[in-house]
Design a protein around this motif. Structure first.
Motif, PDB file in Angstrom:
ATOM      1  N   PHE A  14       0.811  -1.216   0.000  1.00  0.00           N
ATOM      2  CA  PHE A  14       0.000   0.000   0.000  1.00  0.00           C
ATOM      3  C   PHE A  14       0.849   1.273   0.000  1.00  0.00           C
ATOM      4  N   GLY A  15       2.142   1.117   0.243  1.00  0.00           N
ATOM      5  CA  GLY A  15       3.025   2.275   0.165  1.00  0.00           C
ATOM      6  C   GLY A  15       2.858   3.254   1.309  1.00  0.00           C
ATOM      7  N   PHE A  16       2.262   2.813   2.432  1.00  0.00           N
ATOM      8  CA  PHE A  16       2.140   3.686   3.608  1.00  0.00           C
ATOM      9  C   PHE A  16       3.252   3.360   4.591  1.00  0.00           C
ATOM     10  N   ALA A  17       3.822   4.413   5.198  1.00  0.00           N
ATOM     11  CA  ALA A  17       4.950   4.209   6.108  1.00  0.00           C
ATOM     12  C   ALA A  17       4.519   3.540   7.408  1.00  0.00           C
ATOM     13  N   SER A  18       3.348   3.930   7.891  1.00  0.00           N
ATOM     14  CA  SER A  18       2.923   3.351   9.175  1.00  0.00           C
ATOM     15  C   SER A  18       1.401   3.296   9.248  1.00  0.00           C
ATOM     16  N   PHE A  19       0.930   2.527  10.215  1.00  0.00           N
ATOM     17  CA  PHE A  19      -0.508   2.461  10.449  1.00  0.00           C
ATOM     18  C   PHE A  19      -0.978   3.747  11.074  1.00  0.00           C
ATOM     19  N   ARG A  20      -2.196   4.087  10.793  1.00  0.00           N
ATOM     20  CA  ARG A  20      -2.817   5.151  11.558  1.00  0.00           C
ATOM     21  C   ARG A  20      -3.357   4.533  12.835  1.00  0.00           C
ATOM     22  N   GLU A  21      -3.744   5.424  13.762  1.00  0.00           N
ATOM     23  CA  GLU A  21      -4.259   4.944  15.029  1.00  0.00           C
ATOM     24  C   GLU A  21      -5.339   3.892  14.796  1.00  0.00           C
ATOM     25  N   ASN A  22      -5.251   2.827  15.497  1.00  0.00           N
ATOM     26  CA  ASN A  22      -6.262   1.765  15.526  1.00  0.00           C
ATOM     27  C   ASN A  22      -6.294   0.856  14.298  1.00  0.00           C
ATOM     28  N   GLN A  23      -5.676   1.256  13.206  1.00  0.00           N
ATOM     29  CA  GLN A  23      -5.764   0.420  12.005  1.00  0.00           C
ATOM     30  C   GLN A  23      -5.141  -0.955  12.229  1.00  0.00           C
ATOM     31  N   GLU A  24      -4.017  -0.984  12.936  1.00  0.00           N
ATOM     32  CA  GLU A  24      -3.292  -2.241  13.054  1.00  0.00           C
ATOM     33  C   GLU A  24      -4.106  -3.291  13.812  1.00  0.00           C
ATOM     34  N   ALA A  25      -4.704  -2.852  14.909  1.00  0.00           N
ATOM     35  CA  ALA A  25      -5.483  -3.800  15.716  1.00  0.00           C
ATOM     36  C   ALA A  25      -6.652  -4.367  14.897  1.00  0.00           C
ATOM     37  N   VAL A  26      -7.310  -3.505  14.147  1.00  0.00           N
ATOM     38  CA  VAL A  26      -8.441  -3.961  13.336  1.00  0.00           C
ATOM     39  C   VAL A  26      -7.948  -4.945  12.274  1.00  0.00           C
ATOM     40  N   CYS A  27      -6.864  -4.573  11.583  1.00  0.00           N
ATOM     41  CA  CYS A  27      -6.326  -5.444  10.536  1.00  0.00           C
ATOM     42  C   CYS A  27      -5.979  -6.822  11.100  1.00  0.00           C
ATOM     43  N   ARG A  28      -5.401  -6.829  12.303  1.00  0.00           N
ATOM     44  CA  ARG A  28      -5.016  -8.111  12.866  1.00  0.00           C
ATOM     45  C   ARG A  28      -6.246  -8.975  13.133  1.00  0.00           C
ATOM     46  N   SER A  29      -7.279  -8.387  13.728  1.00  0.00           N
ATOM     47  CA  SER A  29      -8.495  -9.157  13.998  1.00  0.00           C
ATOM     48  C   SER A  29      -9.064  -9.756  12.725  1.00  0.00           C
ATOM     49  N   VAL A  30      -9.171  -8.934  11.688  1.00  0.00           N
ATOM     50  CA  VAL A  30      -9.774  -9.412  10.442  1.00  0.00           C
ATOM     51  C   VAL A  30      -8.883 -10.472   9.798  1.00  0.00           C
ATOM     52  N   ALA A  31      -7.571 -10.226   9.801  1.00  0.00           N
ATOM     53  CA  ALA A  31      -6.652 -11.186   9.199  1.00  0.00           C
ATOM     54  C   ALA A  31      -6.752 -12.539   9.901  1.00  0.00           C
ATOM     55  N   GLU A  32      -7.022 -12.487  11.216  1.00  0.00           N
ATOM     56  CA  GLU A  32      -7.153 -13.740  11.963  1.00  0.00           C
ATOM     57  C   GLU A  32      -8.495 -14.412  11.746  1.00  0.00           C
ATOM     58  N   GLY A  33      -9.382 -13.749  11.019  1.00  0.00           N
ATOM     59  CA  GLY A  33     -10.650 -14.394  10.687  1.00  0.00           C
ATOM     60  C   GLY A  33     -11.808 -14.034  11.588  1.00  0.00           C
ATOM     61  N   ARG A  34     -11.659 -12.985  12.384  1.00  0.00           N
ATOM     62  CA  ARG A  34     -12.772 -12.573  13.241  1.00  0.00           C
ATOM     63  C   ARG A  34     -13.742 -11.683  12.499  1.00  0.00           C
ATOM     64  N   ASP A  35     -15.024 -11.767  12.872  1.00  0.00           N
ATOM     65  CA  ASP A  35     -15.978 -10.766  12.406  1.00  0.00           C
ATOM     66  C   ASP A  35     -15.695  -9.463  13.145  1.00  0.00           C
ATOM     67  N   VAL A  36     -15.879  -8.352  12.419  1.00  0.00           N
ATOM     68  CA  VAL A  36     -15.550  -7.048  13.002  1.00  0.00           C
ATOM     69  C   VAL A  36     -16.605  -6.019  12.619  1.00  0.00           C
ATOM     70  N   LEU A  37     -16.978  -5.180  13.571  1.00  0.00           N
ATOM     71  CA  LEU A  37     -17.730  -3.965  13.252  1.00  0.00           C
ATOM     72  C   LEU A  37     -16.798  -2.795  13.515  1.00  0.00           C
ATOM     73  N   LEU A  38     -16.542  -2.016  12.475  1.00  0.00           N
ATOM     74  CA  LEU A  38     -15.598  -0.907  12.580  1.00  0.00           C
ATOM     75  C   LEU A  38     -16.333   0.413  12.377  1.00  0.00           C
ATOM     76  N   VAL A  39     -16.289   1.258  13.385  1.00  0.00           N
ATOM     77  CA  VAL A  39     -16.906   2.578  13.286  1.00  0.00           C
ATOM     78  C   VAL A  39     -15.819   3.621  13.506  1.00  0.00           C
ATOM     79  N   MET A  40     -15.476   4.332  12.452  1.00  0.00           N
ATOM     80  CA  MET A  40     -14.507   5.420  12.561  1.00  0.00           C
ATOM     81  C   MET A  40     -14.976   6.564  11.667  1.00  0.00           C
ATOM     82  N   PRO A  41     -14.584   7.793  11.994  1.00  0.00           N
ATOM     83  CA  PRO A  41     -15.061   8.926  11.199  1.00  0.00           C
ATOM     84  C   PRO A  41     -14.570   8.852   9.747  1.00  0.00           C
ATOM     85  N   THR A  42     -15.274   9.557   8.892  1.00  0.00           N
ATOM     86  CA  THR A  42     -14.891   9.653   7.491  1.00  0.00           C
ATOM     87  C   THR A  42     -13.457  10.149   7.374  1.00  0.00           C
TER      88      THR A  42
END
Ligand code: ADP
Ligand code: MG
Ligand code: ZN
Length: 681
Positions: free
Chosen positions: A11-39
């Motif tokens: 993706f060419g991004f230097a680092s995760f933004r706040e909270n992105q990493e935790a969400v990505c890990r959950s989804v990558a591990e196969g968990r269902d996720v509801l993600l609510v973050m501002p536009t």
């Protein structure tokens, strides 16, 4: 799998933004996720990165072709294999996309929700299970959301076919009730909930009660200090936006912006604001979509917005550069009535929808003969059609012809929609009227309970001494005595309706003075206030405030310093002195010159007061004092909530005399500004 390297490499991004990493890990591990973050927070990455990490094909459901094309384009640009299936593409393209999907040649397949209604399509998808399912703009599934899409409703039926892939639902605007609905309708299994990013650390929010006629002057004075600009002022109607822009433009470069202007003019205003040729834009809700001006110092609302969601979006445009900025909301009780009028205009009764639904056929028909046949106003007819369309019970073609839709089960959906709209109004009124940490209240509104527990330290509730729109001062000795009385009365009762507390604490006859003390106590954390309502004998819902003593309030000794700050009514901070019929000592301290129609109203009110008093066998002032009567003439309240803002009118008087007083004032026809263009901005 190392998500951080994938983030850089793919993706060419230097680092995760706040909270992105935790969400990505959950989804990558196969968990269902509801993600609510501002536009703009970067939700897309939260399904895209895990999709690449998991391999296989991610199925992405998106409600808008433009959104789909935008995301697909970006992913293709990063060298990923992407296809789309929506109505904007040719049949051949769709067929090719299906073949590629079945061959396992795709990393992402974007589909429009209505595709799932095409016979055989879900079964086709099920022949090769996706490795991840993302539902973008997931609030569209809920009748409680503002963008309800009938096609999203059936999504939940098809998902079991496509399991066991994890599902991630993404949205920016879900309140807790919508969140629950999403989880239930999509049948998410033990989903991880991520609700983040709504707290802003550099935004000082103030809410100021100010009568409508005083607001323009307030804005002009407030923005006079250069440090408060650039600024966006949100006005409730095109007319008000134009008028205020003209007024401010005398002081600093200002322009209006609303949908009543030509597209070319709007572009010019937007560009001039972006390039700092304009200091201030006075806009209706139409302004600010895609506005990326980082250094906006102030956002002012000159009227109560329609919902907390809209308000949050709009104040969110301040301080994108991370520097200190301010959001000021001006409101009064009368704003509620204006919204109630809009509600009645925008949500025709079920019977109207029924009548329209009954004349629709499966063939498109021109609208005009239909409304003529129904003897219905075109506006009402069109509103009814619009509502039926939003429920899937009607369809419009390009030239405005109308026919019946795929469903006739629109009633419960429409009722939900109305209830939701009502609840939204209730929420924004409560937000404005409840003394509380403004930022915490907003964060809580979006369901971030953990984030809401920390006060912001900079709003008018947390830090009144730093407020800019309204100066706060130490109480006078007299006020201190009355604050002590209120606390003492509460100590004997713990929780009381504000009206009863007012009577029993006996701090004078002036209800607004009392309310001011009460808010001061709430700001100091000595009491908490909650909004409640009851239905009076006339069947009218009456809002009132309930007061609770806090532990701190119980502990302070009335003699000690209370730490209370009260709004400085002197207006030293640029706030104009509230116009009140009775100021100073006697009611006659200010002799008001009435206009002819006001004098007429006064004589009618006196006549009515005499009749009331005679009937009760009491003197006239027992019904209303002269001072209150004059205040009524000036305010000319037409509804109970409006009446309640008049100094000296409490719930008791409002209940007993409200209907009669408002009827007289309505007959007078004074003080009724036209707001017809408000929400058509
Ligand atoms: P949302 O869907 O939450 O409104 P998007 O997913 O469209 O937001 O992302 C908004 C912008 O942020 C996009 O331009 C995206 O490329 C960018 N972005 C997302 N994550 C990152 C990151 N970790 N680093 C830099 N930019 C990012
Ligand atoms: Mg998005
Ligand atoms: Zn705060």
């Amino acid at each position: 799998m190392d998500l951080a390297s994938l983030l850089r490499a793919t993706f060419g991004f230097a680092s995760f933004r706040e909270n992105q990493e935790a969400v990505c890990r959950s989804v990558a591990e196969g968990r269902d996720v509801l993600l609510v973050m501002p536009t703009g927070a970067g939700k897309s990455l939260c399904y895209q990165l895990p999709a690449v990490a998991r391999g296989g094909t991610a199925l992405v459901v998106s409600p808008l072709i433009a959104l789909m094309d935008d995301q697909a384009g970006k992913l293709t640009g990063k060298g990923l294999k992407v296809a789309r299936i929506h109505s904007g593409l040719s049949r051949d393209d769709a067929r090719q996309a299906c073949r590629d999907y079945l061959d396992g040649a795709l990393q992402f397949l974007f589909i429009a929700p209505e595709r799932l209604r095409v016979p055989g399509f879900p079964e086709m998808l099920a022949r090769r299970k996706p490795s991840l399912i993302a539902i973008d703009e997931a609030h569209c599934i809920s009748g409680w959301g503002h963008d309800f899409r009938p096609d999203y409703r059936t999504l939940g039926d098809w998902l079991p076919l496509l399991r066991p892939a994890p599902i991630i639902a993404l949205t920016a605007t879900a309140t807790p009730i919508v969140q629950k609905d999403i989880v239930a309708q999509l049948n998410l299994i033990e989903p991880a909930l991520y609700i983040h990013g709504f707290r802003r650390e550099n935004l000082a929010i103030e809410v100021v009660e100010l009568s409508k006629p005083q607001r323009a002057e307030f804005v002009e004075k407030f923005l006079a200090r250069p440090a408060t600009r650039p600024a966006i002022v949100y006005a409730p109607s095109r007319k008000e936006s134009d008028a205020l822009a003209v007024q401010l433009n005398v002081q600093f470069p200002t322009a209006a912006y609303h949908a009543g202007l030509e597209a070319g003019t709007r572009d010019r205003v937007q560009r001039a604001f972006l390039s700092s040729k304009l200091d201030v834009v006075v806009a209706t809700i139409a302004f600010g979509m895609g506005i990326d001006k980082a250094n906006i110092r102030t956002v002012i609302h000159t009227a109560l917005p329609g919902s907390v969601e809209a308000y949050y979006q709009e104040i969110g445009r301040a301080g994108r550069d991370g520097l200190e900025s301010r959001a000021i909301l001006l409101h009064s009780f009368a704003d509620r009535r204006i919204h109630e009028n809009f509600f009645e205009r925008d949500y025709p009764p079920i019977e109207d929808l029924d009548r329209v639904a009954r004349v629709l056929t499966l063939e498109f028909q021109p609208a005009e003969p239909l409304w003529e046949r129904l003897e219905m106003l075109p506006d009402t007819f069109n509103k009814a059609v619009e509502k039926l369309c939003s429920q899937g019970a009607a369809q419009l073609d390009m030239v405005g012809q109308v026919r019946a839709g795929a469903t006739d089960g629109w009633r419960s959906g429409y009722k939900t929609q109305m209830a939701h709209r009502r609840a939204q109004l209730e929420r924004i009124v409560q937000y404005a009227e409840t003394p509380q940490c403004r930022m915490s209240a907003l964060v809580r509104h979006f369901g971030d309970v953990v984030g809401a527990s920390r006060p912001c330290g900079r709003c008018d509730f947390c830090a009144p001494q730093m407020a800019a729109a309204q100066k706060y001062a130490e109480p006078t000795p007299g006020e201190n005595r009355d604050l002590g009385r209120i606390l003492a009365t509460l100590k004997a009762n713990y929780a009381m309706a504000a009206g009863r507390l007012f009577t029993e604490a006996a701090v004078g006859k002036d209800r607004r003075y009392f309310e001011r003390l009460l808010d001061g106590l709430a700001r100091a954390g000595l009491v908490t206030l909650s909004s409640e309502s009851w239905t009076n004998p006339l069947g009218k819902e009456v809002a009132y405030r309930k007061v609770f003593l806090t532990e701190e309030g119980r502990r302070v000794s009335a003699a000690g310093a209370l730490g209370v700050l009260l709004p400085d009514e002197g207006g030293a901070g640029g706030k104009p002195r509230p116009v009140r019929a009775e100021r100073g000592k006697g009611a006659d301290a200010v002799q008001v010159q009435f206009t002819e129609s006001q004098a007429e109203l006064e004589s009618q009110l006196r006549k009515w007061r005499k009749a009331e008093a005679d009937q009760a066998g009491k003197p006239a002032f027992f019904v209303l004092s002269d001072a209150i009567l004059r205040a009524l003439v000036l305010a000319a309240p037409r509804t109970i909530p409006e009446l309640m803002t008049v100094r000296g009118i409490g719930p008791n008087k409002a209940d007993r005399y409200g209907a009669a007083i408002c009827a007289l004032c309505r007959g007078q026809g004074v003080g009724e500004p036209a707001h017809s263009s408000q929400t058509t901005a």
